[in-house]
Write a protein that holds these residues in place. Structure first.
Motif, PDB file in Angstrom:
ATOM      1  N   MET A  83       0.832  -1.205   0.000  1.00 57.48           N
ATOM      2  CA  MET A  83       0.000   0.000   0.000  1.00 57.48           C
ATOM      3  C   MET A  83       0.865   1.253   0.000  1.00 57.48           C
ATOM      4  SD  MET A  83      -2.978   1.224  -0.164  1.00 57.48           S
ATOM      5  CE  MET A  83      -4.360   2.118   0.495  1.00 57.48           C
ATOM      6  N   SER A  84       1.894   1.277   0.838  1.00 56.08           N
ATOM      7  CA  SER A  84       2.780   2.446   0.902  1.00 56.08           C
ATOM      8  C   SER A  84       3.417   2.702  -0.448  1.00 56.08           C
ATOM      9  CB  SER A  84       3.889   2.231   1.922  1.00 56.08           C
ATOM     10  OG  SER A  84       3.349   2.196   3.210  1.00 56.08           O
ATOM     11  N   ALA A  85       3.897   1.612  -1.076  1.00 55.22           N
ATOM     12  CA  ALA A  85       4.538   1.745  -2.394  1.00 55.22           C
ATOM     13  C   ALA A  85       3.557   2.301  -3.409  1.00 55.22           C
ATOM     14  CB  ALA A  85       5.074   0.389  -2.838  1.00 55.22           C
ATOM     15  N   LEU A  86       2.332   1.809  -3.354  1.00 47.73           N
ATOM     16  CA  LEU A  86       1.318   2.262  -4.307  1.00 47.73           C
ATOM     17  C   LEU A  86       0.959   3.725  -4.097  1.00 47.73           C
ATOM     18  CD1 LEU A  86      -0.717   1.333  -6.564  1.00 47.73           C
ATOM     19  CD2 LEU A  86      -2.389   1.222  -4.742  1.00 47.73           C
ATOM     20  N   LEU A  87       0.778   4.118  -2.829  1.00 48.03           N
ATOM     21  CA  LEU A  87       0.432   5.502  -2.512  1.00 48.03           C
ATOM     22  C   LEU A  87       1.506   6.445  -3.046  1.00 48.03           C
ATOM     23  CD1 LEU A  87      -1.007   5.477   1.131  1.00 48.03           C
ATOM     24  CD2 LEU A  87      -2.214   5.941  -0.985  1.00 48.03           C
ATOM     25  N   LYS A  88       2.776   6.032  -2.846  1.00 49.70           N
ATOM     26  CA  LYS A  88       3.909   6.852  -3.291  1.00 49.70           C
ATOM     27  C   LYS A  88       3.839   7.047  -4.801  1.00 49.70           C
ATOM     28  CE  LYS A  88       8.873   7.227  -2.542  1.00 49.70           C
ATOM     29  NZ  LYS A  88       9.630   7.036  -3.784  1.00 49.70           N
ATOM     30  N   CYS A  89       3.633   5.945  -5.502  1.00 52.71           N
ATOM     31  CA  CYS A  89       3.554   5.954  -6.959  1.00 52.71           C
ATOM     32  C   CYS A  89       2.390   6.820  -7.446  1.00 52.71           C
ATOM     33  CB  CYS A  89       3.404   4.505  -7.425  1.00 52.71           C
ATOM     34  SG  CYS A  89       3.467   4.329  -9.185  1.00 52.71           S
ATOM     35  N   ARG A  90       1.223   6.606  -6.852  1.00 58.00           N
ATOM     36  CA  ARG A  90       0.016   7.348  -7.253  1.00 58.00           C
ATOM     37  C   ARG A  90       0.171   8.837  -7.021  1.00 58.00           C
ATOM     38  NH1 ARG A  90      -5.404   4.577  -4.875  1.00 58.00           N
ATOM     39  NH2 ARG A  90      -5.477   2.756  -6.219  1.00 58.00           N
ATOM     40  N   ARG A  91       0.774   9.183  -5.876  1.00 55.19           N
ATOM     41  CA  ARG A  91       0.932  10.594  -5.532  1.00 55.19           C
ATOM     42  C   ARG A  91       1.871  11.281  -6.508  1.00 55.19           C
ATOM     43  NH1 ARG A  91      -0.100  14.447  -1.719  1.00 55.19           N
ATOM     44  NH2 ARG A  91       1.643  15.772  -1.137  1.00 55.19           N
ATOM     45  N   GLU A  92       2.919  10.567  -6.894  1.00 56.54           N
ATOM     46  CA  GLU A  92       3.875  11.144  -7.861  1.00 56.54           C
ATOM     47  C   GLU A  92       3.173  11.445  -9.179  1.00 56.54           C
ATOM     48  OE1 GLU A  92       7.161   8.408  -7.999  1.00 56.54           O
ATOM     49  OE2 GLU A  92       7.817   9.024  -5.993  1.00 56.54           O
ATOM     50  N   ILE A  93       2.342  10.497  -9.611  1.00 58.42           N
ATOM     51  CA  ILE A  93       1.612  10.678 -10.864  1.00 58.42           C
ATOM     52  C   ILE A  93       0.654  11.853 -10.758  1.00 58.42           C
ATOM     53  CG2 ILE A  93      -0.056   9.615 -12.451  1.00 58.42           C
ATOM     54  CD1 ILE A  93       1.181   6.877 -11.645  1.00 58.42           C
ATOM     55  N   LEU A  94      -0.071  11.898  -9.643  1.00 61.74           N
ATOM     56  CA  LEU A  94      -1.055  12.964  -9.415  1.00 61.74           C
ATOM     57  C   LEU A  94      -0.414  14.334  -9.432  1.00 61.74           C
ATOM     58  CD1 LEU A  94      -3.290  11.491  -6.623  1.00 61.74           C
ATOM     59  CD2 LEU A  94      -4.136  12.674  -8.631  1.00 61.74           C
ATOM     60  N   LEU A  95       0.689  14.466  -8.669  1.00 60.58           N
ATOM     61  CA  LEU A  95       1.349  15.769  -8.568  1.00 60.58           C
ATOM     62  C   LEU A  95       1.989  16.151  -9.889  1.00 60.58           C
ATOM     63  CD1 LEU A  95       2.807  15.594  -4.943  1.00 60.58           C
ATOM     64  CD2 LEU A  95       0.680  16.623  -5.739  1.00 60.58           C
ATOM     65  N   ALA A  96       2.489  15.170 -10.619  1.00 61.20           N
ATOM     66  CA  ALA A  96       3.091  15.452 -11.937  1.00 61.20           C
ATOM     67  C   ALA A  96       2.026  15.978 -12.885  1.00 61.20           C
ATOM     68  CB  ALA A  96       3.752  14.202 -12.492  1.00 61.20           C
TER      69      ALA A  96
END
Lengths: 243, 223
Positions: free
Chosen positions: B206-219
């Motif tokens: 979950m932590s790994a996914l949140l990190k990935c998703r947040r990067e995409i969102l902010l980008a």
């Protein structure tokens, strides 16, 4: 036998108890509750709230949201119209049942009430009323799409959303019964008989029902009150030309 | 015996609500994991309106929306009831379930936003938690359901695990124990319930996914 009858009478009286509904004259959420009680021939005391000057009673009975409707039964308060409707159905199940018996069909009713009460599904109709320009155009399009869905997939060929009789979903759709006043004020017709013949027929049937007929907001009062409301919104809107 | 199938996604709190209800009532079911970035034709067929999980399939008939599913499950399989028997208590329970439904999206909004917007969302979350602390958890009960969890506890799961994942991830601390003693107590109790504990997602994943998703969102926001 006589003993059993007396017991039932006392039980019904206790169930009746003291019943109050806090509502507001034009709110479809409050009217849902009044209609439900009317259909079940349950007597209650109606208390009209001035939403710009909320009573101590309202704040006491709905401290979380401070909104109407609130049902108070024997001193115990229940808020949220959909929750109140379920409570009414459970407490007075015999008279005019508002939900189907089949669990799957009940799930479908709950799904659709959930759907149409979602703020994203209400928003287009609000923007239709107080929006202007591009925002308004977009709202008209979205509202029509929703109406098409309700007409084709939810109502279909039925007389009422509840089938042969008015059910909980009809009460939730009740806002459509006096949407004409909003259309008159905005001077744009979206819920027209040609595009939505079934919804149009439903509105006529719904409005004609004795319980509903006697409990609809007065058309002239709606026109006056809502015209003022709309003018206030438009005056503060950043989009108006003369702002 | 009629077949029960559940279409879900491992990250969704709404899917866990249904899993826990099925487990609590001992209902056997087949679980189908959906890839939400590549939704199956079956999911789209069974939930054409929202195209979302969870979807429960009972005897070939689909039911959508987690709260609608929970109520259906409770009606069809009445063992181990998930709502109070008393009508007024039921109404209060349904009120809080609706509150949880309406407010849960705020929690995921915390990790979808940053800067001033995130601060505003955090403030809104804080106010929402104050309501729960002040109004929903009074009476010194262990759970919303009393001594055992019920549908209300299940509905508030986003406030337990998912809020914690997001707090850990964003570094925002919202559920401070001294400010929310009752809520904190409930969170610890809820997380310890065996059926909840034994049916949870993988937190590292979950932590790994949140990190990935947040990067995409902010980008995507800055582009």
């Amino acid at each position: 036998m006589a003993g059993k009858q007396k017991h039932t009478r006392v039980k019904n009286q206790l169930k009746m108890g003291e019943l109050k509904v806090l509502g507001s004259w034009s709110s479809p959420y409050g009217l849902r509750v009044q209609w439900a009680l009317g259909l079940k021939s349950v007597e209650y005391e109606y208390i009209d709230e001035d939403l710009l000057n909320k009573s101590e009673m309202l704040l006491k009975y709905n401290p979380v949201h401070k909104k109407i409707p609130v049902l108070v039964h024997n001193g115990k308060a229940i808020a949220e119209s959909a929750v109140i409707l379920e409570y009414i159905e459970e407490t007075w199940p015999q008279q005019h049942p508002l939900l189907p018996k089949d669990p799957y069909e009940r799930a479908m009713v709950r799904f659709w009430i959930n759907f149409l009460d979602n703020k994203d599904k209400v928003a287009p109709f609000i923007t239709f009323f107080i929006g202007v320009g591009e925002e308004h155009k977009k709202a008209v399009k979205e509202a029509k799409e929703l109406l098409k869905l309700y007409e084709e997939q939810v109502l279909g060929e039925k007389k009422y959303f509840g089938g042969e009789e008015i059910g909980m979903l009809d009460l939730a759709m009740g806002w459509m019964a006096y949407f004409g006043a909003i259309e008159e004020i905005v001077d744009v017709k979206i819920l027209d008989a040609e595009t939505f013949p079934r919804l149009h027929a439903w509105i006529q049937n719904f409005r004609a029902h004795p319980v509903i007929k006697n409990n609809l907001p007065d058309h002239d009062r709606l026109l006056q009150n809502y015209t003022e409301k709309r003018q206030r919104f438009l005056a503060y809107s950043p989009h108006t030309e003369n702002a | 015996m009629a077949v029960v199938k559940l279409f879900g996604a491992w990250t969704s709190p709404y899917c866990y609500r249904v899993i826990w209800a099925l487990k609590l009532k001992g209902i056997p079911y087949e679980y189908i994991e959906e890839d939400l970035s590549n939704k199956s034709p079956l999911l789209l067929q069974y939930n054409p309106i929202h195209e979302k999980v969870p979807v429960l399939l009972h005897d070939g008939k689909p039911i959508c929306e987690s709260t609608v599913i929970l109520r259906y499950i409770d009606e069809v399989w009445p063992q181990n009831p998930l709502l109070p028997a008393d009508p007024h208590e039921r109404a209060v329970a349904l009120f809080w379930i609706k509150f949880a439904d309406d407010k849960s999206p705020l929690i995921s909004k915390l990790y979808r936003t940053d800067g001033e917007e995130q601060k505003a969302v955090a403030k809104e979350c804080f106010e929402m938690l104050e309501v729960v602390e002040g109004h929903a958890l009074i009476g010194g009960k262990k759970f919303f359901g009393g001594d055992e969890i019920n549908m209300v506890d299940i509905a508030f799961c986003s406030f337990a695990h998912w809020l914690e994942y997001i707090e850990d991830f964003t570094g925002l601390k919202i559920v401070e124990p001294h400010k929310f003693p009752r809520l904190n107590s409930w969170i610890q109790n809820f997380k310890s319930v065996p059926v909840i504990k034994d049916n949870l997602l993988d937190t590292d994943k979950m932590s790994a996914l949140l990190k990935c998703r947040r990067e995409i969102l902010l980008a995507s926001k800055s582009s």
